[in-house]
Design a protein around this motif. Sequence first.
Motif, PDB file in Angstrom:
ATOM      1  N   MET A   1      28.317  24.683  -3.495  1.00 33.91           N
ATOM      2  CA  MET A   1      28.212  25.629  -4.604  1.00 33.91           C
ATOM      3  C   MET A   1      29.442  25.551  -5.495  1.00 33.91           C
ATOM      4  N   PHE A   2      30.613  25.375  -4.902  1.00 35.38           N
ATOM      5  CA  PHE A   2      31.833  25.293  -5.714  1.00 35.38           C
ATOM      6  C   PHE A   2      31.817  24.021  -6.548  1.00 35.38           C
ATOM      7  N   ALA A   3      31.250  22.952  -5.978  1.00 37.09           N
ATOM      8  CA  ALA A   3      31.159  21.692  -6.734  1.00 37.09           C
ATOM      9  C   ALA A   3      30.203  21.820  -7.922  1.00 37.09           C
ATOM     10  N   ASP A   4      29.171  22.689  -7.783  1.00 37.00           N
ATOM     11  CA  ASP A   4      28.215  22.905  -8.871  1.00 37.00           C
ATOM     12  C   ASP A   4      28.624  24.072  -9.761  1.00 37.00           C
ATOM     13  N   SER A   5      29.846  24.556  -9.572  1.00 33.88           N
ATOM     14  CA  SER A   5      30.400  25.668 -10.363  1.00 33.88           C
ATOM     15  C   SER A   5      29.595  26.941 -10.195  1.00 33.88           C
ATOM     16  N   MET A   6      29.001  27.102  -9.011  1.00 29.88           N
ATOM     17  CA  MET A   6      28.226  28.291  -8.726  1.00 29.88           C
ATOM     18  C   MET A   6      29.029  29.316  -7.914  1.00 29.88           C
ATOM     19  N   MET A   7      30.297  29.020  -7.623  1.00 32.33           N
ATOM     20  CA  MET A   7      31.141  29.919  -6.850  1.00 32.33           C
ATOM     21  C   MET A   7      32.537  29.887  -7.432  1.00 32.33           C
ATOM     22  N   THR A   8      33.122  31.049  -7.482  1.00 33.23           N
ATOM     23  CA  THR A   8      34.467  31.129  -8.023  1.00 33.23           C
ATOM     24  C   THR A   8      35.460  30.501  -7.052  1.00 33.23           C
ATOM     25  N   ALA A   9      36.590  30.125  -7.562  1.00 29.99           N
ATOM     26  CA  ALA A   9      37.635  29.525  -6.728  1.00 29.99           C
ATOM     27  C   ALA A   9      38.125  30.511  -5.667  1.00 29.99           C
ATOM     28  N   GLN A  10      38.202  31.822  -6.032  1.00 32.54           N
ATOM     29  CA  GLN A  10      38.660  32.844  -5.093  1.00 32.54           C
ATOM     30  C   GLN A  10      37.708  32.956  -3.903  1.00 32.54           C
ATOM     31  N   ALA A  11      36.409  32.978  -4.181  1.00 36.47           N
ATOM     32  CA  ALA A  11      35.430  33.091  -3.102  1.00 36.47           C
ATOM     33  C   ALA A  11      35.450  31.838  -2.220  1.00 36.47           C
ATOM     34  N   PHE A  12      35.623  30.682  -2.832  1.00 34.77           N
ATOM     35  CA  PHE A  12      35.674  29.433  -2.058  1.00 34.77           C
ATOM     36  C   PHE A  12      36.908  29.404  -1.160  1.00 34.77           C
TER      37      PHE A  12
END
Length: 318
Positions: free
Chosen positions: A129-140
């Motif tokens: 999800m982080f790679a697809d920009s579907m999750m914020t950096a903080q949540a990751f």
Amino acid sequence: MKTVYKIVVLLFLVSTIFSCTTKKNKPLEGKIKRELIGFAPKVTGRILEIYVKEGDLIKKGDTLAMLDVPEVHAKLSQAKGVLKAASAQRDLAKNGATANQLTQLRAKQSGIKEQFKFAQKSYARAKGMFADSMMTAQAFDETTAKYLGAKAQYDAVNAEMNEATKGVRTESQTAAQGQKDQALGVVQEVEVAYSERYIIATNEMLLETISLHEGELATAGYTLFNGYQPLTTYFRFTIPESKIGNYKRGQAITIHVPYAKTDINGKIVTIKQLARYADITAAYPDYQIEEAIYELKIVPSDEDKVENLLVNATITLN
């Protein structure tokens, strides 16, 4: 007046001649000796029992007395307690965890393993999800931290389980064994000290004196039993330098024992100089002050013949 003078001179000459004759004919005096031996305790204690009496012939290995040493008995109990504790530590280090401890560790390992699997799956989804920009950096970052924490816990419980099943590391086992050996050495040392409450004869001896009585306190090193070793009788003479040339080592000698009215044949075994004038054996020595004094040690040809002679009795050498 002249008559009186002549009488005085005559008396003086007679006295001088008589004195010289007496000194010339007077035999050399010596003493009968035996080798002394004594037994003393190695520990301090109160005498409980004495098993021998003066005049007894003591054999090697005979028990002479028993002491009461309560302090050593208390130390022995303490040392045995330390040894028991060290043995338990050594067994724990060698055998590892118990069956109940292993059951608890397996349950703990299973629970942490499930938590780790869940964190691992969450981390995999969060990464996509982080790679697809579907999750914020903080949540990751939060998901990554939970995953790494779960992995560390899982690694720790696996190491704990491995140690419990295989035992602790070799160094710890060696240290535990060393503590047990040290405690065992202390116990052995105290047991030896406790066994010293018995005073045992290490040589044969004709017991002459007992220094203390039952109930008295005997300190370590204080000689309780004194006596003479059998078959060690010898004769001792002190000879002035002016006469020592008449005697040689190995020379056959005849000794006269006045009180027993008997003669003893012997042989000179040693001739040594005495460092102190007080070591002479003659009761009325007639030595020059500048003369060196020597000792003759004579051993009898027949030990059995002299075994009953009295120690320190006067003997003569013609």
